[in-house]
Design an enzyme around this catalytic site. Structure first.
Site, PDB file in Angstrom:
ATOM      1  N   ASP A  10       1.068  -1.154   0.030  1.00 21.28           N
ATOM      2  CA  ASP A  10       0.081   0.075  -0.026  1.00 21.28           C
ATOM      3  C   ASP A  10       0.791   1.035  -0.166  1.00 21.28           C
ATOM      4  O   ASP A  10       1.029   1.887   0.934  1.00 21.28           O
ATOM      5  CB  ASP A  10      -0.771   0.060   1.308  1.00 21.28           C
ATOM      6  N   LYS A  32       0.822  -7.905  -2.741  1.00 24.80           N
ATOM      7  CA  LYS A  32      -0.417  -7.431  -3.386  1.00 24.80           C
ATOM      8  C   LYS A  32      -0.180  -6.037  -3.869  1.00 24.80           C
ATOM      9  O   LYS A  32       0.341  -5.090  -3.016  1.00 24.80           O
ATOM     10  CB  LYS A  32      -1.416  -7.454  -2.295  1.00 24.80           C
ATOM     11  N   ASP A  59      -5.213  -6.359  -6.795  1.00 24.10           N
ATOM     12  CA  ASP A  59      -6.269  -6.228  -5.894  1.00 24.10           C
ATOM     13  C   ASP A  59      -7.136  -4.987  -6.501  1.00 24.10           C
ATOM     14  O   ASP A  59      -7.129  -4.103  -5.877  1.00 24.10           O
ATOM     15  CB  ASP A  59      -5.930  -6.159  -4.594  1.00 24.10           C
ATOM     16  N   LYS A  61     -10.649  -5.113  -7.282  1.00 24.22           N
ATOM     17  CA  LYS A  61     -11.922  -5.209  -7.006  1.00 24.22           C
ATOM     18  C   LYS A  61     -12.844  -4.636  -8.085  1.00 24.22           C
ATOM     19  O   LYS A  61     -13.552  -3.769  -7.773  1.00 24.22           O
ATOM     20  CB  LYS A  61     -12.217  -4.410  -5.586  1.00 24.22           C
ATOM     21  N   LEU A  62     -12.861  -5.349  -9.326  1.00 23.83           N
ATOM     22  CA  LEU A  62     -13.721  -4.695 -10.143  1.00 23.83           C
ATOM     23  C   LEU A  62     -15.176  -4.888 -10.030  1.00 23.83           C
ATOM     24  O   LEU A  62     -15.502  -6.010  -9.467  1.00 23.83           O
ATOM     25  CB  LEU A  62     -13.418  -5.454 -11.572  1.00 23.83           C
ATOM     26  N   HIS A  63     -16.046  -4.176 -10.281  1.00 20.10           N
ATOM     27  CA  HIS A  63     -17.587  -4.114 -10.139  1.00 20.10           C
ATOM     28  C   HIS A  63     -18.256  -3.160 -11.211  1.00 20.10           C
ATOM     29  O   HIS A  63     -18.199  -2.096 -11.105  1.00 20.10           O
ATOM     30  CB  HIS A  63     -17.867  -3.504  -8.718  1.00 20.10           C
ATOM     31  N   ASP A  64     -18.851  -3.788 -12.053  1.00 20.57           N
ATOM     32  CA  ASP A  64     -19.591  -3.222 -12.897  1.00 20.57           C
ATOM     33  C   ASP A  64     -20.351  -3.967 -14.025  1.00 20.57           C
ATOM     34  O   ASP A  64     -20.634  -5.144 -13.581  1.00 20.57           O
ATOM     35  CB  ASP A  64     -18.442  -2.240 -14.120  1.00 20.57           C
ATOM     36  N   ILE A  65     -20.884  -3.566 -14.997  1.00 23.26           N
ATOM     37  CA  ILE A  65     -21.842  -4.422 -15.719  1.00 23.26           C
ATOM     38  C   ILE A  65     -20.798  -5.682 -16.354  1.00 23.26           C
ATOM     39  O   ILE A  65     -19.605  -5.267 -16.685  1.00 23.26           O
ATOM     40  CB  ILE A  65     -22.772  -3.740 -16.808  1.00 23.26           C
ATOM     41  N   PRO A  66     -21.659  -6.795 -16.632  1.00 22.46           N
ATOM     42  CA  PRO A  66     -20.829  -7.901 -16.996  1.00 22.46           C
ATOM     43  C   PRO A  66     -19.987  -7.820 -18.268  1.00 22.46           C
ATOM     44  O   PRO A  66     -18.705  -7.998 -18.270  1.00 22.46           O
ATOM     45  CB  PRO A  66     -21.668  -8.926 -17.418  1.00 22.46           C
ATOM     46  N   ASN A  67     -20.303  -7.094 -19.073  1.00 24.57           N
ATOM     47  CA  ASN A  67     -19.776  -6.720 -20.714  1.00 24.57           C
ATOM     48  C   ASN A  67     -18.531  -5.895 -20.268  1.00 24.57           C
ATOM     49  O   ASN A  67     -17.450  -6.116 -20.829  1.00 24.57           O
ATOM     50  CB  ASN A  67     -20.563  -6.114 -21.641  1.00 24.57           C
ATOM     51  N   THR A 118     -14.656  -5.717   4.919  1.00 27.62           N
ATOM     52  CA  THR A 118     -14.654  -5.666   6.386  1.00 27.62           C
ATOM     53  C   THR A 118     -14.812  -4.296   7.202  1.00 27.62           C
ATOM     54  O   THR A 118     -15.279  -4.104   8.224  1.00 27.62           O
ATOM     55  CB  THR A 118     -13.388  -6.327   6.841  1.00 27.62           C
ATOM     56  N   ARG A 180      -2.635  -9.251  12.496  1.00 26.86           N
ATOM     57  CA  ARG A 180      -1.979  -8.365  13.250  1.00 26.86           C
ATOM     58  C   ARG A 180      -1.093  -9.256  14.093  1.00 26.86           C
ATOM     59  O   ARG A 180      -1.561 -10.672  14.493  1.00 26.86           O
ATOM     60  CB  ARG A 180      -2.607  -7.439  14.280  1.00 26.86           C
ATOM     61  N   GLN A 189      -8.098  -1.650  11.506  1.00 26.24           N
ATOM     62  CA  GLN A 189      -8.698  -2.873  11.274  1.00 26.24           C
ATOM     63  C   GLN A 189      -9.440  -3.179  12.852  1.00 26.24           C
ATOM     64  O   GLN A 189      -8.889  -2.876  13.686  1.00 26.24           O
ATOM     65  CB  GLN A 189      -7.691  -4.008  11.201  1.00 26.24           C
ATOM     66  N   ARG A 210       0.642  -3.119   7.021  1.00 20.56           N
ATOM     67  CA  ARG A 210       1.499  -2.125   7.800  1.00 20.56           C
ATOM     68  C   ARG A 210       2.360  -3.149   8.811  1.00 20.56           C
ATOM     69  O   ARG A 210       3.110  -2.691   8.989  1.00 20.56           O
ATOM     70  CB  ARG A 210       0.459  -1.330   8.665  1.00 20.56           C
TER      71      ARG A 210
END
Ligand code: C5P
Length: 231
Positions: A10, A32, A59, A61-67, A118, A180, A189, A210
């Site tokens: 990160d 990552k 990482d 994290k895709l999130h959209d319409i399937p096409n 989370t 941790r 967290q 971290r």
């Protein structure tokens, strides 16, 4: 199934990442790359880290319409990373489309799904998202959807790992952040677990940021993590 420690890089620049990784002269940790680093440096940072011999979890994290997700995954598949992900909330059709996009170029990337973040607690899920089920039911349901869509596993809390293996099968992998050491700060967290407890709870991969990246001696912290998790 392979078990390993994944370091969350990160960081916001390639220079910082290279300086950090230069300290690892013996082991080549699985790392990552998240949105911050990817958006700052673009796909080139993935190629550079891969060329140094590290395995990579991308990482995003895709999130959209399937096409759209299918086409985005097809582009990402050219990077030939070891693991990447989508949100299970995008539905089974979206997860199947993501898998199609990835497989079209014949790489060997494991596709996993984020269940519930989370940072979302049950009260918010009910009040803001109008999901009228418990966190555990929701996470298990999303994990089953991911398995039925053909995905390789899920990102989840180490507290949920055992139940997910019971419901989805031993071969369905759980990748768990929120780790941790017993003697380190929790940061933001809330629900945390030590590497040893994550092993007992059947996590396949632990994602650790971290506690390693901010340690005085990151290599020693990484080695401690590996010792505790893989013991
Ligand atoms: O520094 P820390 O060990 O908390 O980093 C955990 C990493 O795992 C971060 O990159 C964070 O974005 C990621 N993550 C998480 N919880 C999730 C999904 C991803 O902490 N549910």
């Amino acid at each position: 199934m392979a078990k390993d420690v994944i370091i969350a890089l990160d960081m916001d620049s390639a220079d910082r990442v290279v300086r950090f990784l230069d300290a690892f002269t013996l082991a080549k940790p699985f790392v990552k790359i998240g949105m911050e680093l990817y958006y700052a440096e673009g796909p080139d940072i993935v190629r550079r880290i891969k060329d140094r011999g590290h395995r990579i979890f991308l990482d995003l994290k895709l999130h959209d319409i399937p096409n759209t997700v299918r086409k985005a995954m097809k582009v990402l598949s050219a990077l030939d990373v070891d693991m990447t992900n989508v949100h299970a909330a995008g539905t089974r059709a979206m997860m199947e489309a993501a898998l199609e996009g990835l497989e079209r170029t014949g790489g060997h990337t494991d596709l996993i799904a984020v269940t519930q973040l989370t940072s979302t607690d049950e009260a918010r899920m009910r009040k803001e998202l109008l999901i009228d089920a418990s966190m555990e039911e929701t996470v298990l349901h999303y994990a089953l959807n991911a398995r039925d869509a053909g995905l390789a596993g899920v990102v989840c809390s180490p507290l949920e790992s055992l139940r997910i293996h019971e419901a989805c099968g031993e071969g369905f992998m759980t990748v768990t952040p929120g780790i941790r050491f017993a003697d380190s700060a929790k940061g933001d967290q809330v629900r945390v677990m030590t590497p040893a407890r994550a092993r007992e709870n059947a996590s396949d991969y632990i994602v650790v940021g971290r506690p390693i990246t901010e340690a005085e001696d990151p290599v020693a912290a990484y080695e401690r993590c590996v010792r505790e998790f893989l013991a």
